[in-house]
Design a protein around this motif. Structure first.
Motif, mmCIF file in Angstrom:
data_model
loop_
_atom_site.group_PDB
_atom_site.id
_atom_site.type_symbol
_atom_site.label_atom_id
_atom_site.label_comp_id
_atom_site.label_asym_id
_atom_site.label_seq_id
_atom_site.Cartn_x
_atom_site.Cartn_y
_atom_site.Cartn_z
ATOM 1 N N PHE A 59 32.801 16.629 25.472
ATOM 2 C CA PHE A 59 32.459 18.050 26.069
ATOM 3 C C PHE A 59 31.129 17.962 25.458
ATOM 4 O O PHE A 59 29.735 16.904 25.122
ATOM 5 C CB PHE A 59 33.189 17.872 24.739
ATOM 6 C CG PHE A 59 34.996 17.446 24.826
ATOM 7 C CD1 PHE A 59 35.478 19.523 25.317
ATOM 8 C CD2 PHE A 59 35.415 17.177 24.264
ATOM 9 C CE1 PHE A 59 36.583 19.596 25.300
ATOM 10 C CE2 PHE A 59 36.826 17.495 24.398
ATOM 11 C CZ PHE A 59 37.191 18.599 24.915
ATOM 12 N N ILE A 60 30.524 18.734 26.171
ATOM 13 C CA ILE A 60 29.169 19.112 26.208
ATOM 14 C C ILE A 60 29.014 20.776 25.284
ATOM 15 O O ILE A 60 29.790 21.174 25.851
ATOM 16 C CB ILE A 60 27.745 19.235 26.702
ATOM 17 C CG1 ILE A 60 28.656 19.941 29.034
ATOM 18 C CG2 ILE A 60 27.799 17.393 27.451
ATOM 19 C CD1 ILE A 60 27.667 19.691 29.453
ATOM 20 N N GLY A 61 27.849 21.124 24.609
ATOM 21 C CA GLY A 61 27.983 21.900 24.277
ATOM 22 C C GLY A 61 26.790 22.794 25.060
ATOM 23 O O GLY A 61 25.615 22.443 25.099
ATOM 24 N N MET A 62 26.758 24.113 24.950
ATOM 25 C CA MET A 62 25.912 25.391 26.137
ATOM 26 C C MET A 62 24.690 25.418 24.795
ATOM 27 O O MET A 62 24.960 26.249 24.059
ATOM 28 C CB MET A 62 26.350 26.301 26.548
ATOM 29 C CG MET A 62 27.351 25.880 27.854
ATOM 30 S SD MET A 62 25.950 25.311 29.194
ATOM 31 C CE MET A 62 27.383 23.368 29.250
ATOM 32 N N ILE A 63 23.443 25.313 24.729
ATOM 33 C CA ILE A 63 22.113 25.547 23.250
ATOM 34 C C ILE A 63 21.757 25.913 24.337
ATOM 35 O O ILE A 63 20.592 26.893 23.684
ATOM 36 C CB ILE A 63 21.708 24.066 23.560
ATOM 37 C CG1 ILE A 63 21.236 23.289 25.016
ATOM 38 C CG2 ILE A 63 22.730 22.975 23.094
ATOM 39 C CD1 ILE A 63 20.145 21.867 24.099
ATOM 40 N N LEU A 92 34.919 20.682 28.867
ATOM 41 C CA LEU A 92 34.558 19.637 29.337
ATOM 42 C C LEU A 92 33.699 19.367 30.201
ATOM 43 O O LEU A 92 34.096 20.062 31.551
ATOM 44 C CB LEU A 92 36.278 19.218 28.745
ATOM 45 C CG LEU A 92 36.874 18.210 29.630
ATOM 46 C CD1 LEU A 92 36.550 16.542 28.582
ATOM 47 C CD2 LEU A 92 37.992 18.296 30.386
ATOM 48 N N ILE A 93 33.657 18.287 30.622
ATOM 49 C CA ILE A 93 32.828 17.451 32.163
ATOM 50 C C ILE A 93 33.636 16.923 32.581
ATOM 51 O O ILE A 93 34.070 15.649 31.976
ATOM 52 C CB ILE A 93 31.942 16.701 31.704
ATOM 53 C CG1 ILE A 93 30.711 17.297 30.673
ATOM 54 C CG2 ILE A 93 31.352 15.866 33.171
ATOM 55 C CD1 ILE A 93 30.095 18.551 31.656
ATOM 56 N N ASP A 94 34.282 16.986 33.657
ATOM 57 C CA ASP A 94 35.748 15.844 33.964
ATOM 58 C C ASP A 94 35.293 16.476 36.262
ATOM 59 O O ASP A 94 35.596 16.962 36.555
ATOM 60 C CB ASP A 94 37.052 17.399 34.339
ATOM 61 C CG ASP A 94 37.943 17.210 34.715
ATOM 62 O OD1 ASP A 94 38.171 16.080 35.369
ATOM 63 O OD2 ASP A 94 39.329 17.267 34.733
#
Length: 146
Positions: A20-24, A34-36
């Motif tokens: 998972f990455i969060g938008m900053i 989720l990066i898929d």
């Protein structure tokens, strides 16, 4: 390689191995995706679109997703203006029901707003580094040298 590294939001152990990455930055700041690499499209959950209508523009286009058991169902599309690693992006998302997000939250406590698929990863020169639990985003100049 000239690249930015974005750490995963959650340790792979606590997120059941899901990156998972969060938008900053930008319009979708604070949202978790989720990066898929197995998804060809970007997906956002209906509840997210309904909760943040100012962040998404409804599109007339319709699409088809293949669900569990290879059952097709029709989806709508929205467009989001988002900034990723300092670069502006117009990202089309297919809108799906909230069942997957609700199930993930029940199992892990992780609130997920959507999925960033391979179309997003290719457009942004992304590599997933599972060993170091991060996403590498290569500069445009790196891609041009290849």
């Amino acid at each position: 390689m000239n690249a930015k590294a974005l750490k995963f939001c959650y340790d792979l152990e606590t997120s059941h191995g899901l990156p998972f990455i969060g938008m900053i930055e930008g319009n979708l700041k604070g949202m978790c995706f989720l990066i898929d690499s197995g998804s060809t499209e970007c997906v956002v959950f209906r509840g997210c679109v309904e909760s943040f209508p100012d962040k998404f523009t409804q599109l007339e286009e319709k699409g088809t997703m293949w669900g569990v058991g290879a059952i097709p169902y029709e989806t709508g599309y929205v467009m989001a203006d988002m900034e990723f690693c300092g670069r502006p992006n117009k990202v089309p998302f297919q809108v799906i029901d909230d069942a997957t997000a609700e199930r993930l939250y029940a199992e892990t406590g992780i609130t997920m707003h959507g999925v960033l698929g391979t179309n997003f990863m290719l457009a942004n020169n992304m590599l997933i580094d599972f060993v170091n639990q991060r996403v590498l985003v290569a500069s445009d100049s790196f891609r041009e040298k290849e």
